[in-house]
Design an enzyme around this catalytic site. Structure first.
Site, PDB file in Angstrom:
ATOM      1  N   THR A   1       0.845  -1.224  -0.101  1.00 53.43           N
ATOM      2  CA  THR A   1      -0.069  -0.012   0.030  1.00 53.43           C
ATOM      3  C   THR A   1       1.091   1.149  -0.021  1.00 53.43           C
ATOM      4  OG1 THR A   1      -1.558   1.477   1.094  1.00 53.43           O
ATOM      5  CG2 THR A   1      -0.312  -0.036   2.395  1.00 53.43           C
TER       6      THR A   1
ATOM      7  N   ASP B   1      -0.044   3.668   1.251  1.00 54.26           N
ATOM      8  CA  ASP B   1      -0.431   4.443   2.593  1.00 54.26           C
ATOM      9  C   ASP B   1       0.613   4.137   3.843  1.00 54.26           C
ATOM     10  OD1 ASP B   1      -2.505   5.171   1.180  1.00 54.26           O
ATOM     11  OD2 ASP B   1      -3.874   3.807   1.924  1.00 54.26           O
TER      12      ASP B   1
ATOM     13  N   ARG C   1      -0.203   7.066  -7.065  1.00 55.36           N
ATOM     14  CA  ARG C   1      -0.221   5.673  -7.416  1.00 55.36           C
ATOM     15  C   ARG C   1       0.265   5.216  -8.607  1.00 55.36           C
ATOM     16  NH1 ARG C   1      -5.643   3.768  -4.831  1.00 55.36           N
ATOM     17  NH2 ARG C   1      -6.100   2.767  -6.852  1.00 55.36           N
TER      18      ARG C   1
HETATM   19  O1  F6P Z   1      -5.151   2.705   0.094  1.00 62.36           O
HETATM   20  C1  F6P Z   1      -4.485   3.364  -1.096  1.00 62.36           C
HETATM   21  C2  F6P Z   1      -5.379   4.737  -1.687  1.00 62.36           C
HETATM   22  O2  F6P Z   1      -4.582   4.967  -2.471  1.00 62.36           O
HETATM   23  C3  F6P Z   1      -5.720   5.382  -0.505  1.00 62.36           C
HETATM   24  O3  F6P Z   1      -4.522   6.400   0.035  1.00 62.36           O
HETATM   25  C4  F6P Z   1      -6.901   6.184  -0.973  1.00 62.36           C
HETATM   26  O4  F6P Z   1      -7.813   6.556   0.093  1.00 62.36           O
HETATM   27  C5  F6P Z   1      -7.613   5.223  -1.582  1.00 62.36           C
HETATM   28  O5  F6P Z   1      -6.570   4.258  -1.965  1.00 62.36           O
HETATM   29  C6  F6P Z   1      -8.112   5.643  -3.047  1.00 62.36           C
HETATM   30  O6  F6P Z   1      -9.102   4.233  -3.384  1.00 62.36           O
HETATM   31  P1  F6P Z   1      -9.812   4.531  -4.961  1.00 62.36           P
HETATM   32  O7  F6P Z   1      -8.579   4.062  -5.823  1.00 62.36           O
HETATM   33  O8  F6P Z   1     -10.671   3.376  -4.747  1.00 62.36           O
HETATM   34  O9  F6P Z   1     -10.184   5.812  -5.068  1.00 62.36           O
END
Ligand code: F6P
Length: 360
Positions: free
Chosen positions: A138, A140, A287
């Site tokens: 992750t 995070d 990401r």
């Molecule tokens: O857990 C990783 C993460 O990028 C968090 O930081 C963020 O809140 C979430 O996923 C976003 O998720 P999605 O891609 O479903 O919008």
């Protein structure tokens, strides 16, 4: 215990740079030990339908070390134990179906690469008798038991570069720039990128903030001649006595989506200071892209260690970084928890000592 000859590998939850590096390491290390690798597509969905998986050879993973995303696809729909799924053969309990297919496919083990949600699901499958090893992922960095998850370093690097760029325009226009970063309920990305980028205020979920204190710190900068300021805010930060800001509430197996706090802080600081204020949400840019060398190495070490554990039959475990070693922890001891920033963490204290405000 009979030797494993075929293992399944899957990626679950939100993607993170380094997923492909883990897959590559698992496939290569397995092949070199005479174990066939089956790539399962879109997390546990790859165990539902026969056409959602494919054999992976070293040739299939050549060149993916540096690629973001995941060649297997992923999903962050909620817990398969809680939701029956419609398949081509009718409605099935997702978990029963996965267990059944695991055996039908002749798999001897699973390597599950995922975040807290996916690892908790993996732990449930382990308790249902599926031999598996977890790999923590992750951006995070909030998984208990490992100092680092791969993807975190890349996200911090990207956010730091963004803050550097915002610095020059903030300074040119004598503005306040508010940068919202990801991290869910943990402030790791905000803290690391904030310190690396030289932010003046860092707001994290672990420390509810008072906007008046933040504004006072920025006015003080103006008084001594720094006419601009950078505020880094974690998406999960919330004001003292207030609520987190959501884009969407949890529904039908999906977790709540955090976001929007940057814009609220921007508006509040403009009103408090009378200065021109702008906000930026870095969002999914954090990401994407190629993993840093640190994340490539960590992901490769995790993948190699996971195969070693499979070969030893050490199941129900998660690989973890305990510098300088990669170790195995019991999944049951890490799932269902969140690693947040400790209030006595040295980086937090150092940032405060340097004059960074956390709004407390
Ligand atoms: O857990 C990783 C993460 O990028 C968090 O930081 C963020 O809140 C979430 O996923 C976003 O998720 P999605 O891609 O479903 O919008």
């Amino acid at each position: 215990m009979s030797a494993i000859t075929r293992l399944g590998v899957l990626t679950g939850g939100g993607d993170a740079p380094g997923l492909n590096a883990v897959i590559r390491a698992v496939v290569k290390a397995s092949a070199n030990s005479g174990i066939e690798c089956i790539g399962l597509e879109d997390s546990f969905d790859g165990l539902i339908e026969p056409d959602r998986s494919r054999p992976l050879t070293p040739r299939d993973v050549t060149g993916i070390l540096r690629l973001g995303g995941t060649i297997l696809g992923t999903t962050n729909r909620g817990n398969p134990f809680a939701y029956p799924v419609n398949t081509s053969e009718g409605v099935h309990d997702y978990s029963d179906r996965c267990v059944e297919m695991f055996h039908k496919m002749g798999l001897g083990a699973l390597v599950v690469i995922g975040g807290d949600g996916t690892l908790a699901i993996a732990h449930q499958f382990y308790q249902r008798g599926i031999p598996l090893v977890g790999v923590p992922k992750t951006i995070d960095n909030d998984i208990v038991g490992t100092t680092n998850c791969f993807g975190f370093d890349t996200a911090v690097d990207f956010a730091t570069d963004a803050i550097d760029r915002l610095h020059t325009t903030a300074e040119a226009h004598k503005r306040i720039l508010v940068v919202e970063v990801m991290g869910r309920y943990a402030g790791w990305i905000a803290l690391y990128a904030g310190v690396a980028g030289g932010a003046d205020a860092i707001l994290i979920p672990e420390i509810p903030f008072d906007i008046h204190r933040v504004a006072e710190r920025l006015r003080e900068r103006d008084r001594w001649g720094a006419k601009f300021s950078i505020v880094v805010v974690a998406e999960g930060a919330c004001p003292k006595g207030g609520e987190r800001t959501l884009i969407e509430s949890a529904h039908e197996g999906y977790v709540e989506r955090l976001g929007g706090i940057g814009a609220r802080i921007c508006e509040a600081l403009a009103a408090e200071t009378g200065k021109e204020t702008r906000s930026v949400v870095l969002g999914h840019l954090q990401r994407g892209g190629a993993p840093t060398s640190f994340d490539r190495v960590l992901a490769t070490r995790f993948g190699g260690k996971a195969v070693e554990l499979v070969k030893r039959g050490d199941f129900g475990t998660m690989v973890a970084l305990h510098p300088p070693d990669i170790v195995a922890l019991r999944l049951g001891e890490v799932v269902g928890k969140t690693k947040t920033v400790p209030l006595d963490f040295d980086l937090l204290l150092t940032a405060k000592a340097l004059g960074v405000t956390f709004g407390d």
